[in-house]
Design an enzyme around this catalytic site. Structure first.
Site, PDB file in Angstrom:
ATOM      1  CB  CYS A  74       2.465  -2.355  -3.918  1.00  0.00           C
ATOM      2  SG  CYS A  74       3.556  -3.618  -3.106  1.00  0.00           S
ATOM      3  CD  GLU A  76       4.831   1.504  -4.987  1.00  0.00           C
ATOM      4  OE1 GLU A  76       3.933   0.903  -4.197  1.00  0.00           O
ATOM      5  OE2 GLU A  76       6.001   1.819  -4.193  1.00  0.00           O
ATOM      6  CB  CYS A 116       6.082  -1.483  -7.533  1.00  0.00           C
ATOM      7  SG  CYS A 116       4.502  -2.010  -6.377  1.00  0.00           S
TER       8      CYS A 116
HETATM    9  N1  THU Z   1       4.014  -1.881  -0.059  1.00  0.00           N
HETATM   10  C1  THU Z   1       3.916  -0.662  -1.060  1.00  0.00           C
HETATM   11  O1  THU Z   1       2.563  -0.525  -1.299  1.00  0.00           O
HETATM   12  N2  THU Z   1       4.531  -0.302  -1.955  1.00  0.00           N
HETATM   13  C2  THU Z   1       5.850  -0.826  -1.739  1.00  0.00           C
HETATM   14  O2  THU Z   1       6.765  -0.868  -2.796  1.00  0.00           O
HETATM   15  C3  THU Z   1       6.523  -1.696  -0.849  1.00  0.00           C
HETATM   16  C4  THU Z   1       5.593  -2.332   0.030  1.00  0.00           C
HETATM   17  C5  THU Z   1       3.045  -2.248   0.795  1.00  0.00           C
HETATM   18  C6  THU Z   1       2.775  -3.687   0.986  1.00  0.00           C
HETATM   19  C7  THU Z   1       2.331  -4.002   2.254  1.00  0.00           C
HETATM   20  O3  THU Z   1       0.874  -3.618   2.216  1.00  0.00           O
HETATM   21  C8  THU Z   1       3.018  -2.893   3.157  1.00  0.00           C
HETATM   22  O4  THU Z   1       3.536  -2.122   2.163  1.00  0.00           O
HETATM   23  C9  THU Z   1       3.831  -3.619   3.750  1.00  0.00           C
HETATM   24  O5  THU Z   1       5.002  -4.379   3.012  1.00  0.00           O
END
Ligand code: THU
Length: 162
Positions: A74, A76, A116
């Site tokens: 993710c 974050e 996260c």
């Molecule tokens: N994702 C994030 O980058 N941060 C979050 O807090 C929630 C989800 C990303 C993970 C994945 O690449 C995409 O969003 C869909 O879940």
């Protein structure tokens, strides 16, 4: 005799980014720029994060996906781990998050996932001060939380390992 515990979380909802202080608007703009550099070909859901550090530096990150799905990370955590790796021990003062889907317009403020929150809580506990969090979709309202612990009550931390 059973006792009931109630946990409350106070959040502030702003109608638009323009209502926030200039410094937070700038942080969100950096998150938006980072979001556009996301590598998210599978979900088509781009996420950007920008962390303002106590030394004045801003560290950004975005989601990095992988054909072997669990291997991605993710936005974050990309930003937080980069900050931790580059400026160890420097407090996170504020973090701005934004998302954009290539499938539809995201107008709902999109909070960080549980993993996260857990990762950010580790830094918040260690720095002994709260970091504020601002999250939004692509457009629309911005939600402010004053601390990660507000978004993750009853969190697991190192005190349980003793
Ligand atoms: N994702 C994030 O980058 N941060 C979050 O807090 C929630 C989800 C990303 C993970 C994945 O690449 C995409 O969003 C869909 O879940």
């Amino acid at each position: 005799m059973a006792k009931k515990l109630t946990i409350t979380t106070e959040l502030t909802v702003f109608e638009s980014l323009q209502e926030l202080p200039q410094s937070i608007q700038e942080l969100m703009h950096k998150a938006q720029k980072a979001r556009e550099r996301a590598y998210a070909p599978y979900s088509r859901f781009k996420v950007g994060a920008a962390i303002l550090l106590a030394n004045g530096e801003v560290v950004t990150g975005n989601n990095q996906e992988n054909a072997a799905f669990p291997s991605g990370l993710c936005a974050e955590r990309v930003a937080a781990f980069y900050a931790g790796a580059t400026y160890p021990g420097v407090a996170f003062q504020a973090i701005a998050l934004t998302v954009r889907s290539l499938n539809h317009e995201v107008t709902t403020p999109t909070p960080p996932c549980g993993a996260c929150r857990q990762s950010l809580a580790e830094y918040e506990t260690n720095q002994k001060s709260s970091m504020s969090l601002y999250f939004m979709g692509e457009t629309g309202n911005v939600v402010q939380a004053n601390a990660i612990k507000d978004l993750l009550p009853l969190r697991f931390d190192s005190s349980y390992l003793k």
